[in-house]
Design a protein around this motif. Structure first.
Motif, short mmCIF file in Angstrom:
data_model
loop_
_atom_site.label_atom_id
_atom_site.label_comp_id
_atom_site.label_asym_id
_atom_site.label_seq_id
_atom_site.Cartn_x
_atom_site.Cartn_y
_atom_site.Cartn_z
N GLY A 44 -11.67 3.31 -2.15
CA GLY A 44 -11.90 3.68 -0.76
C GLY A 44 -11.23 2.77 0.24
O GLY A 44 -11.27 3.05 1.46
N GLU A 45 -10.60 1.71 -0.22
CA GLU A 45 -9.97 0.74 0.68
C GLU A 45 -8.52 1.12 0.97
O GLU A 45 -7.85 1.72 0.14
N MET A 46 -8.05 0.73 2.15
CA MET A 46 -6.67 1.01 2.54
C MET A 46 -5.99 -0.29 2.95
O MET A 46 -6.41 -0.92 3.92
N PRO A 47 -4.97 -0.72 2.23
CA PRO A 47 -4.25 -1.92 2.64
C PRO A 47 -3.47 -1.68 3.93
O PRO A 47 -3.14 -0.53 4.25
N THR A 76 -0.60 1.37 5.21
CA THR A 76 -0.76 2.62 4.47
C THR A 76 -1.71 3.53 5.24
O THR A 76 -2.39 3.10 6.18
N TYR A 77 -1.77 4.78 4.83
CA TYR A 77 -2.64 5.73 5.50
C TYR A 77 -3.26 6.67 4.49
O TYR A 77 -2.84 6.74 3.32
N GLY A 78 -4.30 7.40 4.92
CA GLY A 78 -4.98 8.36 4.06
C GLY A 78 -6.43 8.00 3.88
O GLY A 78 -6.85 6.87 4.13
N GLU A 79 -7.20 8.99 3.47
CA GLU A 79 -8.63 8.80 3.25
C GLU A 79 -8.97 9.04 1.79
O GLU A 79 -8.23 9.69 1.06
N LEU A 80 -10.10 8.48 1.36
CA LEU A 80 -10.57 8.73 -0.01
C LEU A 80 -10.90 10.21 -0.15
O LEU A 80 -11.78 10.72 0.53
N ALA A 81 -10.17 10.89 -1.01
CA ALA A 81 -10.36 12.33 -1.20
C ALA A 81 -10.30 12.66 -2.69
O ALA A 81 -10.08 11.79 -3.53
N ALA A 82 -10.47 13.95 -2.98
CA ALA A 82 -10.52 14.38 -4.38
C ALA A 82 -9.23 14.05 -5.12
O ALA A 82 -9.25 13.68 -6.29
N ILE A 135 -7.07 -7.17 -8.46
CA ILE A 135 -7.48 -5.89 -9.07
C ILE A 135 -6.83 -4.68 -8.41
O ILE A 135 -7.06 -3.55 -8.83
N GLY A 136 -6.00 -4.87 -7.39
CA GLY A 136 -5.31 -3.74 -6.79
C GLY A 136 -6.24 -2.79 -6.08
O GLY A 136 -7.32 -3.17 -5.62
N TYR A 137 -5.84 -1.52 -6.02
CA TYR A 137 -6.59 -0.51 -5.26
C TYR A 137 -6.96 0.71 -6.09
O TYR A 137 -7.33 1.74 -5.53
#
Length: 422
Positions: free
Chosen positions: A69-72, A75-81, A312-314
């Protein structure tokens, strides 16, 4: 094929059918289920050296899911399916590759002889060559697979899923400034075709030339000659470099008459190629490095994003703001060149960094580098070939995504080395 080796035969010999059904690279996930059941019944299960590194890689990936759910920054976008689906599919592939490795490694020589397994990989090489020719001659060929039909539209339409479940013969791209086909059948994309072909070619040479009869050797020479056509039309510089590195590796590692014969054969093949109509196409591709700017942008953006979650990245890829040409993102009528691949799409190393951080990248590289170190002294044909594949895995980390079909071939190659140990 009867006996416990049937899942391996179903994966390699039955791959064209899996591809037509829409499973393709996901076939290993399906077949990992009966493999796991059979392994459970065959306990105790032997594990290779380095096994713990892959287990830690999977554990690291599970931990990275906390960052989905995190965004560095940048970058852009939301947590989605779509992000969750991509994460789940990659996790399934990592686990399935481990099951495949253990399954092949625990089969006895009687149940699945080494040469038979090598020749199964050789058959898949011939399948890849046929798919490559289809991609060159009919690049627009595609069809809706049965799996694609039954999937919900919101899943089937996702770009990552679409590449996996929608069979296509090739991609038509303007790499040289005009439309040219790049083969990808029966794999998921053009770069996967190139990487897979190089690995399969190595095992094809072992099974059909080194251990082949005179008739097999004649067929092997003919098959490799035919393969040159889609190899060149793939416009895949990474594949070309890998084949060159493989040749250097073999010259350095073999000796005596074998080295002399190898050098003579390579010289004859190079001369024949230079005189063929394929040579100018290679020269044009080398003079058109248009993708370098794209790769440079996405790699730099990936490294920058990783700095904010280095351990641990994203959990998955991310979309960057802007592209190498514009501050806007996405194609428009006035900017057809805008837009770019997701961060982490330019090589397994960059995918690991964005999805699992430095920890995941180190574990992945250490797993295959360890195999090189342990088996370097094995100068049998299978030993030499297996180590060469492990070297290519590390090379391809920089330029190719190692997931989906490549990962299955890497796991089988690792298992061949493991089984070849005294």
């Amino acid at each position: 094929m009867r006996g416990p080796a049937w899942p391996v035969a179903a994966l390699l010999l039955g791959y064209p059918l899996w591809w037509a059904l829409g499973f393709g690279g996901l076939s290993v996930v399906v077949l990992a289920v009966p493999m796991a059941v059979i392994l459970w019944r065959r306990r105790p299960v032997r594990v290779p050296r380095g096994f713990g590194l892959w287990v830690l890689l999977i554990a690291c990936y599970l931990l990275s899911g906390l960052m989905l759910g995190e965004m560095p920054p940048g970058t852009y976008g939301e947590l989605a399916a779509g992000r969750l689906i991509g994460y789940a599919m990659r996790l399934a592939l990592y686990v399935s590759a481990l099951i495949l490795l253990l399954y092949v490694g625990n089969l006895t020589e009687r149940e699945l002889p080494q040469l038979r397994l090598v020749r199964m990989l050789g058959v898949l090489f011939l399948t890849a060559v046929a798919g490559g020719l289809l991609g060159v001659l009919a690049p627009g060929f595609s069809f809706t697979s049965p799996l694609e039909l039954v999937l919900p539209d919101w899943i089937a339409a996702h770009p990552f899923v679409q590449n996996l479940v929608h069979p296509t013969a090739g991609q038509t791209q303007k790499v040289l400034g005009h439309a040219l086909p790049r083969p990808e059948a029966p794999f998921e994309w053009a770069n996967a075709w190139g990487g897979n072909l190089s690995v399969l070619l190595i095992w094809f040479v072992v099974g059909w030339w080194v251990y082949g009869s005179r008739r097999r050797r004649v067929l092997a020479v003919a098959a490799v000659a035919v393969a040159a056509v889609p190899i060149v039309y793939s416009l895949n510089r990474g594949l070309w470099i890998a084949l060159g590195l493989a040749g250097v590796y073999l010259v350095l590692r073999v000796g005596g008459r074998t080295r002399t014969a190898l050098c003579a054969g390579a010289a004859a093949a190079a001369l024949a190629f230079a005189l063929s109509p394929l040579a100018p196409l290679v020269a044009q591709r080398l003079d058109s490095p248009h993708s370098n700017d794209i790769r440079a942008f996405t790699v730099a953006a990936t490294v920058e994003a990783t700095r904010h979650s280095p351990l641990i990245g994203y959990g998955n890829t991310r979309r960057a703001l802007g592209s190498h040409r514009s501050v806007t993102t996405g194609k428009t009528a006035w900017c057809p060149g805008c837009g770019h691949p997701p961060l982490g799409s330019d090589g397994q190393l960059w995918l690991l960094l964005i999805s699992q951080g430095v920890t995941g990248a180190v574990l992945y590289a250490a797993f295959f580098a360890g195999a090189i170190r342990r088996h370097w002294g094995d100068r049998s044909p299978i030993g030499l070939a297996g180590v060469l594949v492990m070297c290519l895995v590390l090379f391809y980390m920089l330029i190719y995504d190692g997931l989906v079909t490549p990962l299955s071939l890497y796991a089988i190659s690792f298992a061949l080395l493991w089984r070849n140990s005294p």
